[in-house]
Motif scaffolding. Structure first.
Motif, PDB file in Angstrom:
ATOM      1  N   THR A  92      25.595  18.327  22.527  1.00 39.41           N
ATOM      2  CA  THR A  92      24.790  18.482  23.955  1.00 39.41           C
ATOM      3  C   THR A  92      25.883  18.954  25.149  1.00 39.41           C
ATOM      4  O   THR A  92      25.543  19.907  25.879  1.00 39.41           O
ATOM      5  CB  THR A  92      24.723  17.067  24.385  1.00 39.41           C
ATOM      6  OG1 THR A  92      23.539  16.435  23.496  1.00 39.41           O
ATOM      7  CG2 THR A  92      23.831  16.879  25.661  1.00 39.41           C
ATOM      8  N   ALA A  93      27.179  18.792  24.721  1.00 41.31           N
ATOM      9  CA  ALA A  93      28.240  19.217  25.932  1.00 41.31           C
ATOM     10  C   ALA A  93      28.215  20.796  25.741  1.00 41.31           C
ATOM     11  O   ALA A  93      28.578  21.193  27.064  1.00 41.31           O
ATOM     12  CB  ALA A  93      29.574  18.510  25.450  1.00 41.31           C
ATOM     13  N   ALA A  94      27.712  21.409  24.611  1.00 38.30           N
ATOM     14  CA  ALA A  94      28.066  22.922  24.760  1.00 38.30           C
ATOM     15  C   ALA A  94      26.521  23.616  25.082  1.00 38.30           C
ATOM     16  O   ALA A  94      26.580  24.748  25.212  1.00 38.30           O
ATOM     17  CB  ALA A  94      28.297  23.436  23.639  1.00 38.30           C
ATOM     18  N   ARG A  95      25.697  22.874  25.218  1.00 41.82           N
ATOM     19  CA  ARG A  95      24.254  23.620  25.523  1.00 41.82           C
ATOM     20  C   ARG A  95      24.093  24.076  26.838  1.00 41.82           C
ATOM     21  O   ARG A  95      23.518  25.422  26.738  1.00 41.82           O
ATOM     22  CB  ARG A  95      23.388  22.481  25.176  1.00 41.82           C
ATOM     23  CG  ARG A  95      21.883  23.042  25.225  1.00 41.82           C
ATOM     24  CD  ARG A  95      20.968  22.255  24.304  1.00 41.82           C
ATOM     25  NE  ARG A  95      21.194  21.863  23.253  1.00 41.82           N
ATOM     26  CZ  ARG A  95      21.343  20.649  22.381  1.00 41.82           C
ATOM     27  NH1 ARG A  95      20.954  19.472  23.127  1.00 41.82           N
ATOM     28  NH2 ARG A  95      21.662  20.563  21.261  1.00 41.82           N
ATOM     29  N   GLU A  96      24.341  23.429  27.785  1.00 37.12           N
ATOM     30  CA  GLU A  96      24.046  24.128  29.087  1.00 37.12           C
ATOM     31  C   GLU A  96      24.672  25.334  29.599  1.00 37.12           C
ATOM     32  O   GLU A  96      23.706  26.231  29.820  1.00 37.12           O
ATOM     33  CB  GLU A  96      24.487  23.005  30.110  1.00 37.12           C
ATOM     34  CG  GLU A  96      24.022  23.471  31.512  1.00 37.12           C
ATOM     35  CD  GLU A  96      24.426  22.390  32.696  1.00 37.12           C
ATOM     36  OE1 GLU A  96      24.631  22.703  33.679  1.00 37.12           O
ATOM     37  OE2 GLU A  96      24.721  21.148  32.288  1.00 37.12           O
ATOM     38  N   GLU A  97      25.773  25.621  29.111  1.00 38.58           N
ATOM     39  CA  GLU A  97      26.612  26.915  29.509  1.00 38.58           C
ATOM     40  C   GLU A  97      25.621  27.981  28.741  1.00 38.58           C
ATOM     41  O   GLU A  97      25.474  29.157  28.942  1.00 38.58           O
ATOM     42  CB  GLU A  97      28.027  26.787  28.973  1.00 38.58           C
ATOM     43  CG  GLU A  97      28.598  28.266  29.282  1.00 38.58           C
ATOM     44  CD  GLU A  97      30.284  28.151  28.796  1.00 38.58           C
ATOM     45  OE1 GLU A  97      31.221  29.333  28.947  1.00 38.58           O
ATOM     46  OE2 GLU A  97      30.735  26.962  28.273  1.00 38.58           O
ATOM     47  N   ALA A  98      25.639  27.820  27.167  1.00 39.67           N
ATOM     48  CA  ALA A  98      24.981  28.715  26.178  1.00 39.67           C
ATOM     49  C   ALA A  98      23.407  28.956  26.652  1.00 39.67           C
ATOM     50  O   ALA A  98      23.094  30.252  26.859  1.00 39.67           O
ATOM     51  CB  ALA A  98      25.127  28.172  24.889  1.00 39.67           C
ATOM     52  N   VAL A  99      22.787  28.190  27.077  1.00 38.95           N
ATOM     53  CA  VAL A  99      21.603  28.316  27.708  1.00 38.95           C
ATOM     54  C   VAL A  99      21.398  29.121  28.743  1.00 38.95           C
ATOM     55  O   VAL A  99      20.596  30.071  29.019  1.00 38.95           O
ATOM     56  CB  VAL A  99      20.650  26.930  27.785  1.00 38.95           C
ATOM     57  CG1 VAL A  99      19.494  27.151  28.454  1.00 38.95           C
ATOM     58  CG2 VAL A  99      20.509  26.449  26.285  1.00 38.95           C
ATOM     59  N   GLY A 100      22.343  28.958  29.677  1.00 37.16           N
ATOM     60  CA  GLY A 100      22.547  29.566  30.874  1.00 37.16           C
ATOM     61  C   GLY A 100      22.723  30.944  30.697  1.00 37.16           C
ATOM     62  O   GLY A 100      22.200  32.033  31.165  1.00 37.16           O
ATOM     63  N   LYS A 101      23.523  31.363  29.798  1.00 40.47           N
ATOM     64  CA  LYS A 101      23.941  32.734  29.212  1.00 40.47           C
ATOM     65  C   LYS A 101      22.673  33.483  28.850  1.00 40.47           C
ATOM     66  O   LYS A 101      22.485  34.611  29.110  1.00 40.47           O
ATOM     67  CB  LYS A 101      25.156  32.691  28.160  1.00 40.47           C
ATOM     68  CG  LYS A 101      26.542  32.410  28.823  1.00 40.47           C
ATOM     69  CD  LYS A 101      27.408  32.544  27.577  1.00 40.47           C
ATOM     70  CE  LYS A 101      28.907  32.179  28.228  1.00 40.47           C
ATOM     71  NZ  LYS A 101      29.924  32.499  26.937  1.00 40.47           N
TER      72      LYS A 101
END
Length: 383
Positions: A92-101
């Motif tokens: 979960t901690a890595a998802r937001e940044e990657a989805v934003g990209k």
């Protein structure tokens, strides 16, 4: 016959859920059956491109399943114009940044829940995706499980009459990792990595309650860490900083009361790992992952409380099994099929990032409720 190839960047498929359910049982299963056939004979062929941090794991996975392309460079993959969809099953901690990209790169999105670590991040992703005009979806797999599909059939047919209450029990014993390996990854038990059973399961409960019975209007929860010390994948002990059990009471629209216990520190004494009992004025049902049993008002026995004599009624035998009446495919695969239809043919789809944000909101409110020791209303802004 016309073929439409959809190239899918799949990030996080070296993990348990991403590998087994999304890669093997969904995308590769569709590939190996020759694609998803549409009514006009067109076939949608998914082509996975594996993405992750470990070249060794990705190479082994690609070789095992006959996947041609893989990469440890997410930016490069997102910059590839031939990639149509970005899928995320990372921690979960890595998802937001990657989805934003991925949104910035103009990719359609299909992501695991929770979509972000907090509501602000989840709402931001939903807004960015809408502004970018990309199709987006959130995994809400339990809606497509056989037992829950049977339960939906009962709700839609009016079997229950006026629904009074919903009671759910979910969980099993996850070994601490000292004498036997844990069945779940260690990050699940570290709050700093986005772990916690409320963050994991309350988004599930939100969409199930919302879709089957009505929007959640209030929540009162108690979150706790029953087992404070565990051992990670390398055998090293660590402090469990995230909740491993969450007990919630939810009031739904129309006055329905739902109670759901979620625990990774409970031993199973039920037929399935999750079960929901629904009681209504005309009938009741108990639904699990695959099975669903019912008891109608006309066939309800009349037990009498008497603690001085042994129980003589075979209570379980008084319920009737709901027949399948259909072939039920893997729930994850079914939702993948619907999403691919949405991407290629713009067929109806309602499980978007905004719906995913409702689940993040409920988990966040549950944490607040537990910390403050009170019931909290659920804002209607994203109902």
């Amino acid at each position: 016959m016309t073929h439409t190839t959809v190239r899918i960047a799949m990030n996080g498929v070296t993990g348990r859920m991403g590998h087994r359910q999304h890669l093997v049982r969904s995308v590769l299963a569709l590939r190996d059956q020759g694609g998803l056939e549409l009514a006009d004979g067109t076939r949608i062929r998914p082509e996975p491109v594996l993405v992750g941090r470990s070249a060794h794991k990705l190479r082994a996975l690609a070789d095992r399943h006959g996947v041609e392309h893989w990469s440890c460079d997410l930016d490069s993959v997102l910059g590839d114009d031939t990639i149509d969809v970005y899928f995320d099953a990372q921690i979960t901690a890595a998802r937001e940044e990657a989805v934003g990209k991925a949104i910035a790169a103009g990719k359609h999105l299909y992501v695991e829940k929770p979509t972000a670590s907090g509501l602000a991040g989840a709402l931001k992703l939903a807004r960015l995706a809408q502004e970018a005009g990309v199709k987006n979806g959130v995994v809400q797999d339990k809606l497509f499980l056989p037992g829950l599909r049977k339960l939906r059939r009962l709700v839609e047919s009016g079997f229950f009459g006026r629904i009074l209450s919903v009671r759910g029990e979910f969980g099993y014993w996850v070994f601490e990792g000292d004498t036997q390996p844990a069945q779940r990854p260690s990050w699940n038990y570290r709050a700093e990595d986005g772990g916690g059973i409320a963050a994991d399961m309350f988004p599930h409960w939100e969409y199930l309650l919302h879709e089957l019975f009505g929007p959640v209007r209030s929540v009162q929860a108690h979150l706790t860490t029953h087992i404070p010390r565990r051992w990670d994948e390398s055998g090293a002990p660590y402090d469990a900083t995230a909740d491993d059990a969450a007990y919630g009471i939810f009031e739904l629209a129309g006055g329905i009361v739902a109670q759901i216990n979620s625990s990774w520190a409970v031993r199973v004494h039920r037929d399935e790992l999750v079960e929901f009992q629904v009681d209504g004025t005309e009938g009741s049902a108990v639904a699990g992952l695959r099975h669903c049993r019912i008891q109608h008002r006309a066939g309800t026995p009349k037990p009498v409380w008497n603690p001085d004599v042994p129980a003589s009624e075979p209570f379980r035998a008084q319920w009737q099994e709901v027949p399948d009446n259909a072939d039920f495919d893997n729930g994850f695969k079914v939702q993948w099929e619907l999403f691919l239809r949405h991407v290629v043919r713009d067929e109806p789809w309602r499980w978007d990032l905004a719906a995913g944000a409702r689940g993040v909101q409920l988990a966040e409110l549950a944490r607040r409720s537990s910390a403050e020791g009170r019931r909290l209303d659920v804002p209607e802004a994203i109902q």
